[in-house]
Scaffold this motif. Structure first.
Motif, PDB file in Angstrom:
ATOM      1  N   UNK A  32       0.656  -1.138   0.096  1.00  0.00           N
ATOM      2  CA  UNK A  32       0.638  -0.211   0.448  1.00  0.00           C
ATOM      3  C   UNK A  32       0.868   0.921  -0.427  1.00  0.00           C
ATOM      4  N   UNK A  33       1.891   1.021  -0.662  1.00  0.00           N
ATOM      5  CA  UNK A  33       2.798   2.194  -0.663  1.00  0.00           C
ATOM      6  C   UNK A  33       3.101   3.014  -1.726  1.00  0.00           C
ATOM      7  N   UNK A  34       2.951   4.389  -2.228  1.00  0.00           N
ATOM      8  CA  UNK A  34       3.144   4.982  -3.567  1.00  0.00           C
ATOM      9  C   UNK A  34       4.726   4.618  -3.933  1.00  0.00           C
ATOM     10  N   UNK A  35       4.199   3.821  -5.160  1.00  0.00           N
ATOM     11  CA  UNK A  35       5.544   3.459  -5.700  1.00  0.00           C
ATOM     12  C   UNK A  35       6.130   4.606  -7.490  1.00  0.00           C
ATOM     13  N   UNK A  36       4.789   5.135  -7.385  1.00  0.00           N
ATOM     14  CA  UNK A  36       5.213   5.892  -8.771  1.00  0.00           C
ATOM     15  C   UNK A  36       4.378   7.399  -8.753  1.00  0.00           C
ATOM     16  N   UNK A  49       3.090  13.913 -24.725  1.00  0.00           N
ATOM     17  CA  UNK A  49       2.520  12.886 -25.408  1.00  0.00           C
ATOM     18  C   UNK A  49       2.563  11.462 -24.598  1.00  0.00           C
ATOM     19  N   UNK A  50       3.612  11.950 -23.901  1.00  0.00           N
ATOM     20  CA  UNK A  50       3.733  10.457 -22.886  1.00  0.00           C
ATOM     21  C   UNK A  50       3.532  11.238 -20.776  1.00  0.00           C
ATOM     22  N   UNK A  51       3.727  10.116 -20.021  1.00  0.00           N
ATOM     23  CA  UNK A  51       3.797  10.812 -18.762  1.00  0.00           C
ATOM     24  C   UNK A  51       5.329  10.827 -18.827  1.00  0.00           C
ATOM     25  N   UNK A  52       5.791  11.807 -17.311  1.00  0.00           N
ATOM     26  CA  UNK A  52       7.027  11.821 -16.975  1.00  0.00           C
ATOM     27  C   UNK A  52       6.441  11.270 -15.161  1.00  0.00           C
ATOM     28  N   UNK A  53       7.009  10.228 -15.668  1.00  0.00           N
ATOM     29  CA  UNK A  53       7.323   8.788 -13.788  1.00  0.00           C
ATOM     30  C   UNK A  53       8.280   9.312 -12.879  1.00  0.00           C
ATOM     31  N   UNK A  54       7.523   9.978 -11.398  1.00  0.00           N
ATOM     32  CA  UNK A  54       8.467   9.769 -10.222  1.00  0.00           C
ATOM     33  C   UNK A  54       8.665   8.465  -9.663  1.00  0.00           C
ATOM     34  N   UNK A  55       9.761   7.749  -9.347  1.00  0.00           N
ATOM     35  CA  UNK A  55       9.892   5.936  -9.041  1.00  0.00           C
ATOM     36  C   UNK A  55      10.157   6.994  -7.432  1.00  0.00           C
ATOM     37  N   UNK A  56       9.808   6.039  -6.629  1.00  0.00           N
ATOM     38  CA  UNK A  56      10.196   5.789  -5.600  1.00  0.00           C
ATOM     39  C   UNK A  56      10.705   4.297  -4.600  1.00  0.00           C
ATOM     40  N   UNK A  57      11.316   4.665  -3.833  1.00  0.00           N
ATOM     41  CA  UNK A  57      12.057   2.678  -3.504  1.00  0.00           C
ATOM     42  C   UNK A  57      12.035   2.823  -2.159  1.00  0.00           C
ATOM     43  N   UNK A  58      11.854   1.837  -1.782  1.00  0.00           N
ATOM     44  CA  UNK A  58      11.972   1.577  -0.591  1.00  0.00           C
ATOM     45  C   UNK A  58      12.712   0.555   1.024  1.00  0.00           C
ATOM     46  N   UNK A  59      13.250   0.394   1.804  1.00  0.00           N
ATOM     47  CA  UNK A  59      14.006  -0.066   2.767  1.00  0.00           C
ATOM     48  C   UNK A  59      13.386  -0.971   3.205  1.00  0.00           C
ATOM     49  N   UNK A  60      13.683  -2.497   3.512  1.00  0.00           N
ATOM     50  CA  UNK A  60      12.986  -3.551   4.572  1.00  0.00           C
ATOM     51  C   UNK A  60      11.684  -3.069   5.566  1.00  0.00           C
ATOM     52  N   UNK A  61      11.909  -1.922   6.268  1.00  0.00           N
ATOM     53  CA  UNK A  61      10.627  -1.561   7.004  1.00  0.00           C
ATOM     54  C   UNK A  61      10.250  -0.393   7.156  1.00  0.00           C
ATOM     55  N   UNK A  62      10.371   0.036   5.845  1.00  0.00           N
ATOM     56  CA  UNK A  62       9.698   0.913   5.196  1.00  0.00           C
ATOM     57  C   UNK A  62       9.571   2.141   5.147  1.00  0.00           C
ATOM     58  N   UNK A  63      11.079   2.519   4.822  1.00  0.00           N
ATOM     59  CA  UNK A  63      11.449   4.244   4.973  1.00  0.00           C
ATOM     60  C   UNK A  63      11.234   4.332   3.557  1.00  0.00           C
ATOM     61  N   UNK A  64      11.236   5.194   3.610  1.00  0.00           N
ATOM     62  CA  UNK A  64      11.562   6.112   1.905  1.00  0.00           C
ATOM     63  C   UNK A  64      12.928   6.592   1.272  1.00  0.00           C
ATOM     64  N   UNK A  65      13.571   5.781   0.828  1.00  0.00           N
ATOM     65  CA  UNK A  65      15.114   5.288   1.073  1.00  0.00           C
ATOM     66  C   UNK A  65      15.456   5.996  -0.475  1.00  0.00           C
ATOM     67  N   UNK A  66      15.321   6.633  -1.358  1.00  0.00           N
ATOM     68  CA  UNK A  66      14.876   6.924  -2.965  1.00  0.00           C
ATOM     69  C   UNK A  66      14.203   7.509  -3.675  1.00  0.00           C
ATOM     70  N   UNK A  67      13.140   9.046  -4.080  1.00  0.00           N
ATOM     71  CA  UNK A  67      13.042   9.197  -5.423  1.00  0.00           C
ATOM     72  C   UNK A  67      13.615   9.590  -6.436  1.00  0.00           C
TER      73      UNK A  67
END
Length: 248
Positions: A32-36, A49-67
């Motif tokens: 249930x975490x937003x990833x895109x 013509x196409x959408x830009x995408x922001x990608x979100x990455x999380x660690x094993x305990x759910x912390x946001x580690x990269x955008x």
């Protein structure tokens, strides 16, 4: 699960032939975490013509580690911000796409007591601190700002409004260790090529120019150094008014 997955902007409401026209979308993982995050687009507009995408990455305990945000206009390298955390989940550091690091520290109650910004390469930093009363109210705060004599004026090779290239310069992203999206190199020659940066420096302030070179693999051929010229400093004219005598 009740997550918002799609938002239709006013432009999209007025479009009758394409249900995805000017619609923003969100994608979630199984936890249930937003990833895109996808930006609104229009298939009939050549620029989007196409959408830009922001990608979100999380660690094993759910912390946001990269955008990972879309590349800036005219670039092909994504803008990536990284985060680290203490064991208790509080933010420890964040590193932006230009390698500027913000580090955080806290007291035993979890209140932020220090925040330090460090430039790429570590040549300068700025620290802010906070102190609190026992009931949690803010007692004091401080900000050392930019230390005297440590003013930093950054000009990157992609800063086209403040740079001037003379001669052939080749854009590259090979190797690692450079700051920004890319770098430029020039072939060896008689020194006719130049790359000039224009940036105003504070009056009477010392000026130091430096450049970041990539760690290439395999190694790049030697490139002659060319002038990196800061904007000339404007020194204030000496006052012609008579000075009052200072009592001894």
């Amino acid at each position: 699960m009740g997550n918002k997955t799609r938002t239709v902007t006013p432009h999209g409401v007025e479009t009758t032939d394409d249900p995805d026209d000017f619609a923003a979308a969100s994608v979630y993982d199984k936890l249930n975490r937003p990833i895109e995050e996808l930006t609104p687009f229009d298939k009939d507009d050549p620029s989007i013509t196409t959408p830009d995408k922001t990608i979100k990455t999380y660690d094993a305990v759910g912390n946001l580690t990269q955008v990972s945000a879309p590349p800036s206009a005219g670039q092909n390298v994504r803008n990536i911000t990284r985060y680290t955390y203490f064991d208790n989940g509080l933010a420890r550091t964040s590193t932006d796409p230009w390698d500027i690091v913000t580090s955080y520290d806290y007291n035993p109650l979890g209140q932020q007591t220090r925040r330090t910004l460090t430039s790429a390469g570590g040549s300068s930093n700025r620290t802010m601190t906070w102190d609190y009363f026992p009931d949690g109210k803010l007692k004091s705060r401080s900000d050392d700002g930019v230390p005297v004599g440590a003013h930093v004026a950054l000009v990157d090779n992609t800063d086209t409004s403040n740079t001037l290239a003379v001669g052939p310069w080749t854009e590259s992203t090979a190797g690692s260790g450079y700051t920004g999206f890319n770098y430029h190199t020039a072939p060896a020659g008689a020194g006719a090529n130049s790359f000039t940066g224009h940036r105003s420096c504070p009056p009477m302030a010392p000026t130091r120019c430096s450049s970041a070179t990539p760690k290439a693999s395999p190694a790049l051929p030697p490139t002659p150094r060319t002038p990196w010229t800061p904007e000339p400093r404007r020194h204030p004219r000496p006052s012609t008014r008579p000075q009052a005598a200072v009592p001894g």
